[in-house]
Design a protein around this motif. Sequence first.
Motif, PDB file in Angstrom:
ATOM      1  N   PRO A   1       0.797  -1.233   0.000  1.00 46.71           N
ATOM      2  CA  PRO A   1       0.000   0.000   0.000  1.00 46.71           C
ATOM      3  C   PRO A   1       0.825   1.277   0.000  1.00 46.71           C
ATOM      4  CG  PRO A   1      -0.127  -1.096   2.120  1.00 46.71           C
ATOM      5  CD  PRO A   1       0.608  -2.020   1.197  1.00 46.71           C
ATOM      6  N   PHE A   2       2.020   1.252   0.597  1.00 46.48           N
ATOM      7  CA  PHE A   2       2.812   2.477   0.670  1.00 46.48           C
ATOM      8  C   PHE A   2       4.122   2.374  -0.098  1.00 46.48           C
ATOM      9  CE2 PHE A   2       0.265   2.357   4.590  1.00 46.48           C
ATOM     10  CZ  PHE A   2      -0.501   3.471   4.343  1.00 46.48           C
ATOM     11  N   GLY A   3       4.280   1.382  -0.963  1.00 46.48           N
ATOM     12  CA  GLY A   3       5.523   1.202  -1.693  1.00 46.48           C
ATOM     13  C   GLY A   3       5.444   1.697  -3.123  1.00 46.48           C
ATOM     14  N   ARG A   4       4.521   2.550  -3.437  1.00 43.05           N
ATOM     15  CA  ARG A   4       4.341   3.005  -4.800  1.00 43.05           C
ATOM     16  C   ARG A   4       5.315   4.142  -5.115  1.00 43.05           C
ATOM     17  NH1 ARG A   4       0.211   0.286  -6.590  1.00 43.05           N
ATOM     18  NH2 ARG A   4      -1.554  -0.215  -5.285  1.00 43.05           N
ATOM     19  N   THR A   5       5.684   4.227  -6.380  1.00 39.61           N
ATOM     20  CA  THR A   5       6.591   5.284  -6.818  1.00 39.61           C
ATOM     21  C   THR A   5       5.835   6.258  -7.705  1.00 39.61           C
ATOM     22  OG1 THR A   5       7.236   4.074  -8.784  1.00 39.61           O
ATOM     23  CG2 THR A   5       8.520   3.664  -6.813  1.00 39.61           C
ATOM     24  N   ALA A   6       6.493   7.334  -8.104  1.00 38.64           N
ATOM     25  CA  ALA A   6       5.875   8.322  -8.983  1.00 38.64           C
ATOM     26  C   ALA A   6       5.558   7.710 -10.343  1.00 38.64           C
ATOM     27  CB  ALA A   6       6.794   9.522  -9.146  1.00 38.64           C
ATOM     28  N   HIS A   7       6.294   6.685 -10.734  1.00 38.50           N
ATOM     29  CA  HIS A   7       6.035   6.035 -12.019  1.00 38.50           C
ATOM     30  C   HIS A   7       4.664   5.367 -12.039  1.00 38.50           C
ATOM     31  CE1 HIS A   7      10.238   6.101 -13.744  1.00 38.50           C
ATOM     32  NE2 HIS A   7      10.326   6.709 -12.570  1.00 38.50           N
ATOM     33  N   ASP A   8       4.219   4.895 -10.895  1.00 41.27           N
ATOM     34  CA  ASP A   8       2.902   4.261 -10.815  1.00 41.27           C
ATOM     35  C   ASP A   8       1.779   5.276 -10.939  1.00 41.27           C
ATOM     36  OD1 ASP A   8       4.007   1.755 -10.454  1.00 41.27           O
ATOM     37  OD2 ASP A   8       4.042   1.952  -8.275  1.00 41.27           O
ATOM     38  N   TRP A   9       2.040   6.506 -10.580  1.00 48.34           N
ATOM     39  CA  TRP A   9       1.000   7.516 -10.512  1.00 48.34           C
ATOM     40  C   TRP A   9       1.151   8.606 -11.567  1.00 48.34           C
ATOM     41  CZ3 TRP A   9      -2.955   6.207  -7.663  1.00 48.34           C
ATOM     42  CH2 TRP A   9      -2.750   5.289  -6.626  1.00 48.34           C
ATOM     43  N   ILE A  10       2.015   8.419 -12.555  1.00 49.95           N
ATOM     44  CA  ILE A  10       2.322   9.477 -13.517  1.00 49.95           C
ATOM     45  C   ILE A  10       1.094   9.889 -14.330  1.00 49.95           C
ATOM     46  CG2 ILE A  10       3.104   7.979 -15.406  1.00 49.95           C
ATOM     47  CD1 ILE A  10       4.777  11.230 -14.291  1.00 49.95           C
ATOM     48  N   VAL A  11       0.243   8.963 -14.682  1.00 46.33           N
ATOM     49  CA  VAL A  11      -0.958   9.309 -15.458  1.00 46.33           C
ATOM     50  C   VAL A  11      -1.899  10.156 -14.605  1.00 46.33           C
ATOM     51  CG1 VAL A  11      -3.006   8.361 -16.569  1.00 46.33           C
ATOM     52  CG2 VAL A  11      -0.788   7.287 -16.930  1.00 46.33           C
ATOM     53  N   LEU A  12      -2.061   9.792 -13.360  1.00 44.24           N
ATOM     54  CA  LEU A  12      -2.908  10.560 -12.453  1.00 44.24           C
ATOM     55  C   LEU A  12      -2.336  11.958 -12.226  1.00 44.24           C
ATOM     56  CD1 LEU A  12      -4.774   8.269 -10.417  1.00 44.24           C
ATOM     57  CD2 LEU A  12      -4.514  10.452  -9.325  1.00 44.24           C
ATOM     58  N   LEU A  13      -1.036  12.059 -12.040  1.00 44.90           N
ATOM     59  CA  LEU A  13      -0.409  13.356 -11.819  1.00 44.90           C
ATOM     60  C   LEU A  13      -0.543  14.252 -13.048  1.00 44.90           C
ATOM     61  CD1 LEU A  13       2.839  12.192  -9.997  1.00 44.90           C
ATOM     62  CD2 LEU A  13       0.874  13.330  -8.976  1.00 44.90           C
ATOM     63  N   CYS A  14      -0.291  13.695 -14.218  1.00 43.60           N
ATOM     64  CA  CYS A  14      -0.403  14.486 -15.457  1.00 43.60           C
ATOM     65  C   CYS A  14      -1.855  14.884 -15.711  1.00 43.60           C
ATOM     66  CB  CYS A  14       0.143  13.700 -16.638  1.00 43.60           C
ATOM     67  SG  CYS A  14       1.922  13.522 -16.585  1.00 43.60           S
ATOM     68  N   GLY A  15      -2.779  14.001 -15.436  1.00 47.03           N
ATOM     69  CA  GLY A  15      -4.192  14.332 -15.601  1.00 47.03           C
ATOM     70  C   GLY A  15      -4.611  15.462 -14.680  1.00 47.03           C
ATOM     71  N   ALA A  16      -4.141  15.443 -13.455  1.00 46.18           N
ATOM     72  CA  ALA A  16      -4.463  16.514 -12.508  1.00 46.18           C
ATOM     73  C   ALA A  16      -3.888  17.843 -12.967  1.00 46.18           C
ATOM     74  CB  ALA A  16      -3.945  16.161 -11.120  1.00 46.18           C
ATOM     75  N   VAL A  17      -2.679  17.825 -13.512  1.00 46.54           N
ATOM     76  CA  VAL A  17      -2.065  19.061 -14.023  1.00 46.54           C
ATOM     77  C   VAL A  17      -2.877  19.621 -15.184  1.00 46.54           C
ATOM     78  CG1 VAL A  17      -0.037  19.954 -15.236  1.00 46.54           C
ATOM     79  CG2 VAL A  17       0.250  18.526 -13.219  1.00 46.54           C
ATOM     80  N   VAL A  18      -3.312  18.764 -16.084  1.00 45.35           N
ATOM     81  CA  VAL A  18      -4.093  19.214 -17.234  1.00 45.35           C
ATOM     82  C   VAL A  18      -5.436  19.789 -16.797  1.00 45.35           C
ATOM     83  CG1 VAL A  18      -5.322  18.396 -19.292  1.00 45.35           C
ATOM     84  CG2 VAL A  18      -2.963  17.693 -18.881  1.00 45.35           C
ATOM     85  N   VAL A  19      -6.105  19.120 -15.871  1.00 44.31           N
ATOM     86  CA  VAL A  19      -7.410  19.594 -15.394  1.00 44.31           C
ATOM     87  C   VAL A  19      -7.266  20.936 -14.679  1.00 44.31           C
ATOM     88  CG1 VAL A  19      -9.263  19.126 -13.745  1.00 44.31           C
ATOM     89  CG2 VAL A  19      -8.490  17.340 -15.305  1.00 44.31           C
ATOM     90  N   VAL A  20      -6.276  21.072 -13.816  1.00 41.00           N
ATOM     91  CA  VAL A  20      -6.074  22.323 -13.086  1.00 41.00           C
ATOM     92  C   VAL A  20      -5.713  23.450 -14.048  1.00 41.00           C
ATOM     93  CG1 VAL A  20      -4.568  23.483 -11.414  1.00 41.00           C
ATOM     94  CG2 VAL A  20      -5.524  21.248 -10.885  1.00 41.00           C
ATOM     95  N   ALA A  21      -4.839  23.170 -15.004  1.00 40.94           N
ATOM     96  CA  ALA A  21      -4.471  24.205 -15.980  1.00 40.94           C
ATOM     97  C   ALA A  21      -5.683  24.623 -16.808  1.00 40.94           C
ATOM     98  CB  ALA A  21      -3.356  23.696 -16.882  1.00 40.94           C
ATOM     99  N   GLY A  22      -6.515  23.684 -17.194  1.00 39.27           N
ATOM    100  CA  GLY A  22      -7.717  24.002 -17.954  1.00 39.27           C
ATOM    101  C   GLY A  22      -8.699  24.835 -17.159  1.00 39.27           C
TER     102      GLY A  22
END
Length: 56
Positions: free
Chosen positions: A11-32
């Motif tokens: 549960p707590f061993g995830r890296t940024a590579h696992d969440w890159i799509v979520l992070l990029c999606g959040a950036v796009v939504v916030v910028a929009g």
Amino acid sequence: MRPVLDPAAPPFGRTAHDWIVLLCGAVVVVAGLVYMFTTYHYGRGKAAAGDAVPAK
């Protein structure tokens, strides 16, 4: 690389590579949202509106 929703993953061993799509999606939504609420391009158009159904 394992899938993001892998049930065998720790549960707590995830890296940024696992969440890159979520992070990029959040950036796009916030910028929009910032662009939409700061520029107001949709309210300044000169195109005809409200005339799709003719008046009786």
